[in-house]
Enzyme design. Structure first.
Site, mmCIF file in Angstrom:
data_model
loop_
_atom_site.group_PDB
_atom_site.id
_atom_site.type_symbol
_atom_site.label_atom_id
_atom_site.label_comp_id
_atom_site.label_asym_id
_atom_site.label_seq_id
_atom_site.Cartn_x
_atom_site.Cartn_y
_atom_site.Cartn_z
ATOM 1 N N LYS A 28 0.840 -1.232 -0.040
ATOM 2 C CA LYS A 28 0.095 -0.070 0.091
ATOM 3 C C LYS A 28 0.889 1.301 0.092
ATOM 4 C CE LYS A 28 -0.527 0.073 4.863
ATOM 5 N NZ LYS A 28 -0.254 1.406 5.257
ATOM 6 N N SER A 29 2.002 1.040 0.628
ATOM 7 C CA SER A 29 2.842 2.429 0.572
ATOM 8 C C SER A 29 3.251 2.604 -0.864
ATOM 9 C CB SER A 29 4.112 2.008 1.477
ATOM 10 O OG SER A 29 3.831 1.825 2.845
ATOM 11 N N GLY A 103 -3.291 7.276 7.394
ATOM 12 C CA GLY A 103 -2.333 8.233 7.483
ATOM 13 C C GLY A 103 -1.360 8.560 6.219
ATOM 14 N N ARG A 131 -3.711 12.384 15.310
ATOM 15 C CA ARG A 131 -2.526 12.323 14.934
ATOM 16 C C ARG A 131 -1.929 13.445 14.438
ATOM 17 N NH1 ARG A 131 -1.812 7.085 11.051
ATOM 18 N NH2 ARG A 131 0.250 7.375 11.216
ATOM 19 N N SER A 178 8.658 10.074 8.360
ATOM 20 C CA SER A 178 9.055 10.022 6.941
ATOM 21 C C SER A 178 7.840 10.634 5.921
ATOM 22 C CB SER A 178 9.756 8.982 6.490
ATOM 23 O OG SER A 178 8.760 7.946 6.572
ATOM 24 N N ASP A 322 7.610 0.021 11.563
ATOM 25 C CA ASP A 322 6.287 -0.409 11.309
ATOM 26 C C ASP A 322 6.354 -1.958 11.937
ATOM 27 O OD1 ASP A 322 4.936 1.495 10.557
ATOM 28 O OD2 ASP A 322 4.966 0.975 8.455
ATOM 29 N N LYS A 349 1.622 6.706 16.147
ATOM 30 C CA LYS A 349 1.132 5.865 14.898
ATOM 31 C C LYS A 349 -0.516 5.772 15.146
ATOM 32 C CE LYS A 349 5.018 5.272 12.259
ATOM 33 N NZ LYS A 349 5.147 5.384 11.118
ATOM 34 N N ARG A 395 -1.631 -3.258 12.533
ATOM 35 C CA ARG A 395 -0.436 -3.854 12.732
ATOM 36 C C ARG A 395 -0.428 -4.435 14.432
ATOM 37 N NH1 ARG A 395 1.649 -3.524 8.461
ATOM 38 N NH2 ARG A 395 2.090 -1.584 7.161
ATOM 39 N N LYS A 420 -7.699 -2.161 6.739
ATOM 40 C CA LYS A 420 -6.826 -1.159 6.365
ATOM 41 C C LYS A 420 -5.724 -1.668 5.234
ATOM 42 C CE LYS A 420 -3.667 2.140 8.475
ATOM 43 N NZ LYS A 420 -4.227 3.500 7.955
#
Length: 437
Positions: A28-29, A103, A131, A178, A322, A349, A395, A420
């Site tokens: 997904k990133s 996020g 957040r 980041s 992560d 997070k 996570r 997610k």
């Protein structure tokens, strides 16, 4: 998604060593980075391997509302997105952009909105509103965008109006997220004179910034430099392209860790030694703990003999943060202590990934201590069953699931939070333990 604490998930105990070959979802990133680049290119791009789950769906919905249609099709279980890029032209507002619990989507879309006339209201679910996003909002303001907080500065909801006009140089901390750096990098090729970004502190999770650079270059962006305390991106624009998204290394950590926790062998297909993702290094971490790892061009295998115990390690996880919950769970099965360092920033997070993680593992009888910059996990003889809360964090949920393979009576609340990033995670985990004949 707000979560439903009345729903619980149990995991089938492994009655022997696991032997499994697992396919994990696309990253997904990477997919969300590619979607932004394709949106800002002028013409048709094709992204093969759109990640399933809420983060990608939220990004696609936001792009559509901004006048950048993404046509999603499925073939052989793999989603492909055809993106009609507009070269940076966004529909005039007012437009509301709902980023849900995502996020990456919230930060990337906030930066993207600074290229258009606005006004664009970016919002999300309540946990996402908590957040912090101050460094990103400060930077967009310095670039000339109008940034109007809905409640508190540096949090959602926020209204953005542009276009951002560029600046000689801007500065933000590098040790918070980041994603702020990535968000600015992604829009930089369309900002006048590009981006000169100074970092007042060391950059955390640098591998994710390197992923950003690689994806941008695949879409034709040029002259991108990442130094210790400085990032520069030239004004160059993007070109439409066909982009293949590789399997998600963060998701791969869970089935690979299952081999470490239970014993046996797990193969993750499609994730090889040439992966872009820093989280692919997790197999090496398991190797340090006593596993046997084989990584080739198209797969990664983790093995552990059940008569060969895991041992603890001392590790700085700032660049693979992560995976702290995954490693913490594996460490509960080791025979010596594990010290995780360099990750104090993960308290902000989806959950407090230090405090919340430790509190839940304590319910099982784990000996885990929260430090300023990480965790210490000491061995315990036996873990007991308990109901674990997931704190809206996929996570935590997926990591806790691993313990269900070896701890009887473990229940995981709000299991749907895994949508997610890996909607079929519980089915995949259920298939790992071998069936009795």
């Amino acid at each position: 998604m707000t979560g439903d604490s009345s729903t619980v998930q149990t995991v089938r105990l492994a009655e022997g060593p696991v032997i499994a070959e697992v396919t994990v979802p696309p990253s997904k990133s990477i997919a969300n980075r590619a979607l932004i680049c394709a949106a800002l290119a002028g013409g048709e791009s094709e992204i093969v391997g759109l990640a399933p789950g809420d983060d990608t769906n939220a990004m696609v919905d936001c792009l559509d509302r901004l006048g950048i249609p993404v046509d999603v099709s499925d073939e052989d279980g793999l989603s492909t997105g055809s993106v009609t890029g507009t070269g940076g032209a966004l529909l005039r507002g007012p437009i509301t952009l709902d980023t849900r619990l995502a996020g990456t989507t919230s930060r990337f879309v906030t930066a993207l909105a600074a290229l258009g006339p606005g006004p664009y209201l970016i919002d999300g679910a309540e946990p996402l509103r908590a957040r912090p996003m101050g460094p990103l909002h400060d930077s967009l303001h310095a670039l000339g965008a109008r940034v109007e907080p809905g409640e508190d500065w540096g949090h959602l909801p926020v209204t953005i109006s542009g276009p951002a006009g560029g600046a000689d140089a801007i500065v933000m901390p590098g040790d918070v997220s980041s994603q702020y750096v990535t968000a600015l990098m992604l829009i930089a090729p369309l900002i006048r004179d590009g981006l000169s970004l100074g970092l007042s502190t060391d950059l955390v999770s640098r591998p994710y910034v390197e992923i950003t650079k690689s994806v941008m270059e695949s879409f034709g962006a040029t002259d991108i430099h990442i130094a210790h305390r400085h990032v520069t991106v030239a004004e160059s624009g993007y070109e439409p392209t066909r982009y293949q998204v590789e399997p998600d290394a963060s998701s791969a950590s869970y089935p690979l860790a299952a081999a470490a926790v239970v014993g046996g062998a797990v193969t993750v297909k499609g994730l090889g030694e040439s992966s872009l993702q820093g989280d692919a290094a997790f197999s090496g971490v398991l190797e340090q703990m006593g596993c046997i790892v084989t990584s080739g061009p198209t797969s990664t295998v983790v093995m552990r003999r059940r008569d060969s115990p895991l041992h603890g390690i001392d590790i700085d996880m700032a660049h693979i943060s992560d995976l702290v919950p995954t490693l913490a769970v594996v460490a509960t099965q080791a025979t010596t202590p594990t010290r995780i360092r360099g990750v104090g920033f993960i308290r902000e997070k989806e959950s407090d990934r230090l405090g919340d993680l430790a509190a839940e593992l304590h319910k099982l009888g784990a000996d885990i201590t929260v430090e300023d910059d990480g965790l210490t996990i000491n061995p315990t003889d036996v873990l007991r069953g308990a109901r674990l809360d997931t704190h809206h964090d996929h996570r935590l949920a997926m990591s806790f699931g691993l313990l269900g393979l070896v701890v009887s009576g473990l229940e995981i609340a709000d299991p749907e939070v895994v949508t997610k990033s890996w909607p079929t995670y519980w089915d995949a985990l259920d298939a790992i333990p071998a069936r009795r004949a």
